[in-house]
Design a protein around this motif. Structure first.
Motif, mmCIF file in Angstrom:
data_model
loop_
_atom_site.group_PDB
_atom_site.id
_atom_site.type_symbol
_atom_site.label_atom_id
_atom_site.label_comp_id
_atom_site.label_asym_id
_atom_site.label_seq_id
_atom_site.Cartn_x
_atom_site.Cartn_y
_atom_site.Cartn_z
ATOM 1 N N UNK A 77 -18.806 18.102 -6.898
ATOM 2 C CA UNK A 77 -19.673 17.309 -6.106
ATOM 3 C C UNK A 77 -18.868 15.988 -5.948
ATOM 4 N N UNK A 78 -18.272 15.403 -6.463
ATOM 5 C CA UNK A 78 -17.297 14.189 -6.497
ATOM 6 C C UNK A 78 -16.143 14.800 -5.364
ATOM 7 N N UNK A 79 -15.413 15.840 -5.750
ATOM 8 C CA UNK A 79 -14.609 16.222 -4.832
ATOM 9 C C UNK A 79 -15.128 16.338 -3.298
ATOM 10 N N UNK A 80 -16.165 16.888 -3.187
ATOM 11 C CA UNK A 80 -16.784 17.289 -1.889
ATOM 12 C C UNK A 80 -16.904 15.964 -1.108
ATOM 13 N N UNK A 81 -17.457 14.908 -1.905
ATOM 14 C CA UNK A 81 -18.180 13.744 -1.394
ATOM 15 C C UNK A 81 -16.755 12.720 -1.186
ATOM 16 N N UNK A 82 -15.716 12.853 -1.836
ATOM 17 C CA UNK A 82 -14.382 11.922 -1.676
ATOM 18 C C UNK A 82 -14.196 11.433 -0.402
ATOM 19 N N UNK A 83 -14.201 12.271 0.741
ATOM 20 C CA UNK A 83 -13.812 11.947 1.896
ATOM 21 C C UNK A 83 -14.704 10.822 2.512
ATOM 22 N N UNK A 84 -16.091 10.927 2.122
ATOM 23 C CA UNK A 84 -17.024 10.207 2.693
ATOM 24 C C UNK A 84 -17.191 8.796 1.929
ATOM 25 N N UNK A 85 -16.399 8.744 0.638
ATOM 26 C CA UNK A 85 -16.499 7.534 -0.163
ATOM 27 C C UNK A 85 -15.335 6.491 0.138
ATOM 28 N N UNK A 86 -15.695 5.360 0.122
ATOM 29 C CA UNK A 86 -14.612 4.159 0.059
ATOM 30 C C UNK A 86 -14.827 3.421 -0.975
ATOM 31 N N UNK A 87 -13.760 3.642 -1.947
ATOM 32 C CA UNK A 87 -14.093 2.842 -3.261
ATOM 33 C C UNK A 87 -12.507 2.559 -4.008
ATOM 34 N N UNK A 88 -12.496 1.350 -4.708
ATOM 35 C CA UNK A 88 -11.093 1.255 -5.319
ATOM 36 C C UNK A 88 -11.089 1.651 -6.635
ATOM 37 N N UNK A 89 -12.347 2.108 -6.988
ATOM 38 C CA UNK A 89 -12.504 2.841 -8.519
ATOM 39 C C UNK A 89 -11.626 4.047 -8.490
ATOM 40 N N UNK A 90 -10.313 4.215 -9.425
ATOM 41 C CA UNK A 90 -9.871 5.398 -9.537
ATOM 42 C C UNK A 90 -10.756 6.408 -9.842
ATOM 43 N N UNK A 91 -10.506 7.739 -9.285
ATOM 44 C CA UNK A 91 -11.170 9.045 -9.390
ATOM 45 C C UNK A 91 -11.155 9.434 -10.835
ATOM 46 N N UNK A 92 -10.202 9.074 -11.389
ATOM 47 C CA UNK A 92 -10.186 9.741 -12.851
ATOM 48 C C UNK A 92 -11.094 8.726 -13.659
ATOM 49 N N UNK A 93 -11.226 7.332 -13.466
ATOM 50 C CA UNK A 93 -12.299 6.481 -14.231
ATOM 51 C C UNK A 93 -13.423 7.167 -13.692
ATOM 52 N N UNK A 94 -14.108 7.278 -12.473
ATOM 53 C CA UNK A 94 -15.307 7.793 -12.102
ATOM 54 C C UNK A 94 -15.647 9.094 -12.930
ATOM 55 N N UNK A 95 -14.730 9.998 -13.114
ATOM 56 C CA UNK A 95 -14.708 11.190 -14.042
ATOM 57 C C UNK A 95 -15.113 10.949 -15.372
ATOM 58 N N UNK A 96 -14.398 10.054 -15.786
ATOM 59 C CA UNK A 96 -14.536 9.478 -17.283
ATOM 60 C C UNK A 96 -15.902 9.038 -17.521
ATOM 61 N N UNK A 97 -16.330 8.157 -16.643
ATOM 62 C CA UNK A 97 -17.713 7.547 -16.749
ATOM 63 C C UNK A 97 -18.744 8.616 -16.549
ATOM 64 N N UNK A 98 -18.467 9.587 -15.717
ATOM 65 C CA UNK A 98 -19.584 10.878 -15.457
ATOM 66 C C UNK A 98 -19.506 11.771 -16.906
#
Length: 156
Positions: A77-98
């Motif tokens: 879901x994160x990969x599918x949404x990534x083009x629609x999101x603007x953040x400076x939080x690294x994707x790996x940190x988001x995955x770690x939190x999830x």
């Protein structure tokens, strides 16, 4: 992928798309969710209310996806949404939190932080409309630092 999500809408409003979003617990399909997240003209708080609706929608999406108890589904879901999101939080940190939340209880506690600032017309760079003189917020550095500290504290 999700089919629909349910949000707790604090105030009823009609969007410029013509969709009406009643006060209370409402189910949104993908088209309605997009209209809900984009609306600002018919909300008394304008961009701030739009931001709050976007936060509610993100929370609903996370809750919906996390019901599957599978980190892989969240990553997809994160990969599918990534083009629609603007953040400076690294994707790996988001995955770690999830991952850390899924493996604990599956129950989520959301904390929102609003960065404060002052409005200014022109003089600020817009990535979406680089040549426009837009009314934008100049963030208060202390407010930004407090938000960063909360993010760091919750990523441990």
């Amino acid at each position: 992928y999700l089919n629909d999500v349910t949000v707790d809408n604090p105030i009823g409003f009609q969007a410029v798309t013509g969709d009406y979003f009643a006060q209370g617990r409402i189910k949104l399909n993908s088209k309605q969710a997009l209209a809900y997240a984009r609306e600002r003209k018919h909300l008394s708080g304008g961009d701030f209310d739009r931001g709050a609706n976007q936060q509610r929608l993100i929370q609903a999406i996370v809750q919906r996806v996390s019901q599957q108890k599978d980190p892989t589904s969240l990553y997809q879901a994160l990969d599918r949404l990534s083009d629609a999101l603007q953040t400076n939080i690294p994707k790996e940190l988001i995955k770690q939190l999830l991952s850390s939340h899924i493996t604990k209880t599956g129950d989520w506690h959301f904390e929102t932080v609003n960065v404060t600032g002052r409005g200014q017309t022109g003089g600020l760079k817009s990535f979406a409309m680089p040549n426009a003189q837009l009314y934008m917020m100049v963030p208060n550095p202390q407010s930004v630092a407090e938000a960063q500290a909360k993010i760091q504290a919750n990523s441990q």
